[in-house]
Write a protein that holds these residues in place. Structure first.
Motif, PDB file in Angstrom:
ATOM      1  N   SER A 125       0.819  -1.196   0.000  1.00  0.00           N
ATOM      2  CA  SER A 125       0.000   0.000   0.000  1.00  0.00           C
ATOM      3  C   SER A 125       0.862   1.259   0.000  1.00  0.00           C
ATOM      4  O   SER A 125       1.924   1.303   0.614  1.00  0.00           O
ATOM      5  CB  SER A 125      -0.900   0.003   1.242  1.00  0.00           C
ATOM      6  OG  SER A 125      -1.587   1.224   1.362  1.00  0.00           O
ATOM      7  N   GLU A 170      -8.578   4.903   2.521  1.00  0.00           N
ATOM      8  CA  GLU A 170      -8.437   3.560   3.088  1.00  0.00           C
ATOM      9  C   GLU A 170      -9.327   2.561   2.375  1.00  0.00           C
ATOM     10  O   GLU A 170      -8.972   1.386   2.243  1.00  0.00           O
ATOM     11  CB  GLU A 170      -8.728   3.597   4.595  1.00  0.00           C
ATOM     12  CG  GLU A 170      -7.612   4.289   5.384  1.00  0.00           C
ATOM     13  CD  GLU A 170      -7.866   4.353   6.874  1.00  0.00           C
ATOM     14  OE1 GLU A 170      -9.040   4.148   7.283  1.00  0.00           O
ATOM     15  OE2 GLU A 170      -6.916   4.615   7.624  1.00  0.00           O
ATOM     16  N   HIS A 214      -9.736   2.544  -0.681  1.00  0.00           N
ATOM     17  CA  HIS A 214      -9.020   2.258  -1.919  1.00  0.00           C
ATOM     18  C   HIS A 214      -7.648   1.643  -1.659  1.00  0.00           C
ATOM     19  O   HIS A 214      -6.787   1.626  -2.540  1.00  0.00           O
ATOM     20  CB  HIS A 214      -8.868   3.538  -2.755  1.00  0.00           C
ATOM     21  CG  HIS A 214     -10.134   3.951  -3.445  1.00  0.00           C
ATOM     22  ND1 HIS A 214     -11.085   4.749  -2.835  1.00  0.00           N
ATOM     23  CD2 HIS A 214     -10.615   3.664  -4.683  1.00  0.00           C
ATOM     24  CE1 HIS A 214     -12.085   4.950  -3.671  1.00  0.00           C
ATOM     25  NE2 HIS A 214     -11.837   4.301  -4.793  1.00  0.00           N
ATOM     26  N   GLY A 215      -7.422   1.181  -0.436  1.00  0.00           N
ATOM     27  CA  GLY A 215      -6.186   0.488  -0.120  1.00  0.00           C
ATOM     28  C   GLY A 215      -4.979   1.381   0.096  1.00  0.00           C
ATOM     29  O   GLY A 215      -3.839   0.913   0.014  1.00  0.00           O
TER      30      GLY A 215
END
Length: 209
Positions: free
Chosen positions: A2, A23, A25-26
């Motif tokens: 990430s 978060e 969207h990783g």
């Protein structure tokens, strides 16, 4: 892995919204800061891949924090959030060493992609909407270019605005890299600018692209 992001905005609700969005969207938020001063202090001990910062903050704003960051030798990519309501905003941020700009009303996908691209080392102007720039931003020299631009030159300018390298532009337009380099030199000369970013900004302002 990430992308690790530092998030700076003086409004807690804005930070909370951005954190939740990223978060999902990783994208991991390493820390939040409510001012440029706090951002600098935390970056000294908590390195990140990208800094996502509002420009307008009380005390030390985003551009001042960026300037201080570069002055101490920290090259962490910085993506600035803006509404383009300052006539010198783009040039100030570019001169300070920003890697990209993003409108605050950008779509979530644009924000995610912008962070990923800046983390990968790209300079990003593509999310900039031309109409707000034309309406609110005035280049220091508003005179029209003395020469016209060919269709190929306009195409290359648009790719420059997207942060593409000469090699990527060459691949996209099926040209030799040396040919693209020559085109870029001609474009800079026609616009009377010394670098690619200023050329794009002036081309947008003068409605070349």
């Amino acid at each position: 892995m990430s992308v690790r992001v530092a998030l700076a905005d003086d409004q807690a609700l804005v930070r909370a919204g951005l954190r939740a969005l990223l978060e999902r969207h990783g994208i991991g938020i390493v820390f939040e800061a409510d001012s440029g001063t706090a951002l600098l202090a935390q970056l000294a001990t908590q390195p990140v891949d990208v800094v996502l910062s509002d420009i307008r903050m009380p005390g030390m704003d985003g551009i001042e924090a960026l300037t201080a960051l570069r002055a101490r030798g920290d090259a962490t990519p910085v993506l600035l959030l803006t509404t383009f309501d300052d006539s010198d905003l783009l040039l100030r941020a570019t001169d300070a060493g920003a890697q990209g700009f993003l409108l605050k009303d950008a779509a979530p996908e644009d924000l995610r992609d912008a962070i990923a691209r800046v983390a990968a080392g790209e300079t990003l102007l593509q999310p900039v909407s031309t109409e707000p720039v034309r309406a609110r931003y005035r280049f220091h020299d508003d005179s029209a270019p003395t020469e016209t631009f060919s269709e190929r030159e306009v195409a290359i300018l648009r790719l420059l605005a997207g942060g593409y390298s000469n090699k990527e532009i060459a691949r996209s337009l099926f040209l030799a890299e040396g040919t693209v380099k020559n085109y870029v030199s001609t474009i800079l000369e026609k616009l009377g600018t010394r670098d690619r970013t200023r050329a794009v900004l002036k081309a947008i302002t003068l409605q070349v692209i």
